[in-house]
Scaffold this motif. Structure first.
Motif: not given
Length: 220
Positions: A180-195, A197-207
């Motif tokens: 609505e405020n044309k001088s402002a910006n928003v980011l649409k559909n921002v995403t984040a992933v958090f890794y 990583v197993p050390k030294p072996s195992g399953a990779l987990v992603v949040f």
């Protein structure tokens, strides 16, 4: 390469996460994974040798940079090998993406507080992997040499935040749009992933996490 499975948090009405795509070359025993916003910048690889890595790209060109290296743990005879888990705390899934016809799995209801888990396994068998609600397995692919990869989807209790040993966080800025405020910006559909990583072996987990709108306006 052939895409063998796609997944996102999606109902018949809405999608609130990016799409994970899994693909492989025929009969080479290796599996690769990436997300929509990472297709030209990052890729996760699980090789026949047991070696795994997250590699960096520039517009699809391999830069030869491996940000993380590990191995998936060997399994006993007849036992599956857990190679990857993607965790979606539904409280953190607030994206508003267009529906994807390429995602074959749909949820009936996403209103209850819960976490959704996508788990990926290798297994060796002469039999085709059994799919369905009873097994919780909703996709599989034969990779040759008696090797299969399969994808399990489950719903569990809410996760208690992120673990302390997060290895890396990747932030996708989404798309800019005026509000609505044309001088402002928003980011649409921002995403984040958090890794994790197993050390030294195992399953990779992603949040996973997403937001439909993220304001860039500076408070007055």
């Amino acid at each position: 390469m052939t895409t063998i499975f796609r997944f996102a948090i999606q109902t018949t009405e809405s999608r609130c996460s990016e799409v994970w795509s899994f693909f492989c070359n025929r009969n080479d025993g290796c599996l690769y994974a990436t997300r929509t916003s990472m297709q030209k910048t990052m890729k996760v690889s699980f090789h026949q040798s047991g070696a795994c890595h997250i590699k960096r790209y520039a517009n699809g060109v391999d830069l030869g940079i491996k940000d993380h290296v590990w191995r998936y743990a060997p399994s006993g005879v007849g036992e599956p090998t857990h190679i990857m888990r993607v965790v979606y705390d539904l409280r953190a899934q607030r994206g508003d993406f267009e529906l994807s016809k390429k995602v074959g799995f749909l949820f009936e209801d996403l209103t209850a507080p819960a976490s959704i888990y996508l788990d990926v396994f290798f297994t060796h068998s002469d039999r085709e992997v059994e799919l369905g609600n009873e097994t919780g397995i909703y996709g599989s692919h034969y990779m040759g040499r008696r090797k299969w990869v399969y994808f399990s989807i489950s719903i569990g209790p809410l996760t208690d935040g992120l673990p302390d040993d997060i290895s890396e966080m990747v932030f996708h800025m989404g798309d800019r749009e005026a509000i609505e405020n044309k001088s402002a910006n928003v980011l649409k559909n921002v995403t984040a992933v958090f890794y994790q990583v197993p050390k030294p072996s195992g399953a990779l987990v992603v949040f996973e996490a997403s937001a439909a709108k993220f304001s860039l306006a500076v408070p007055a």
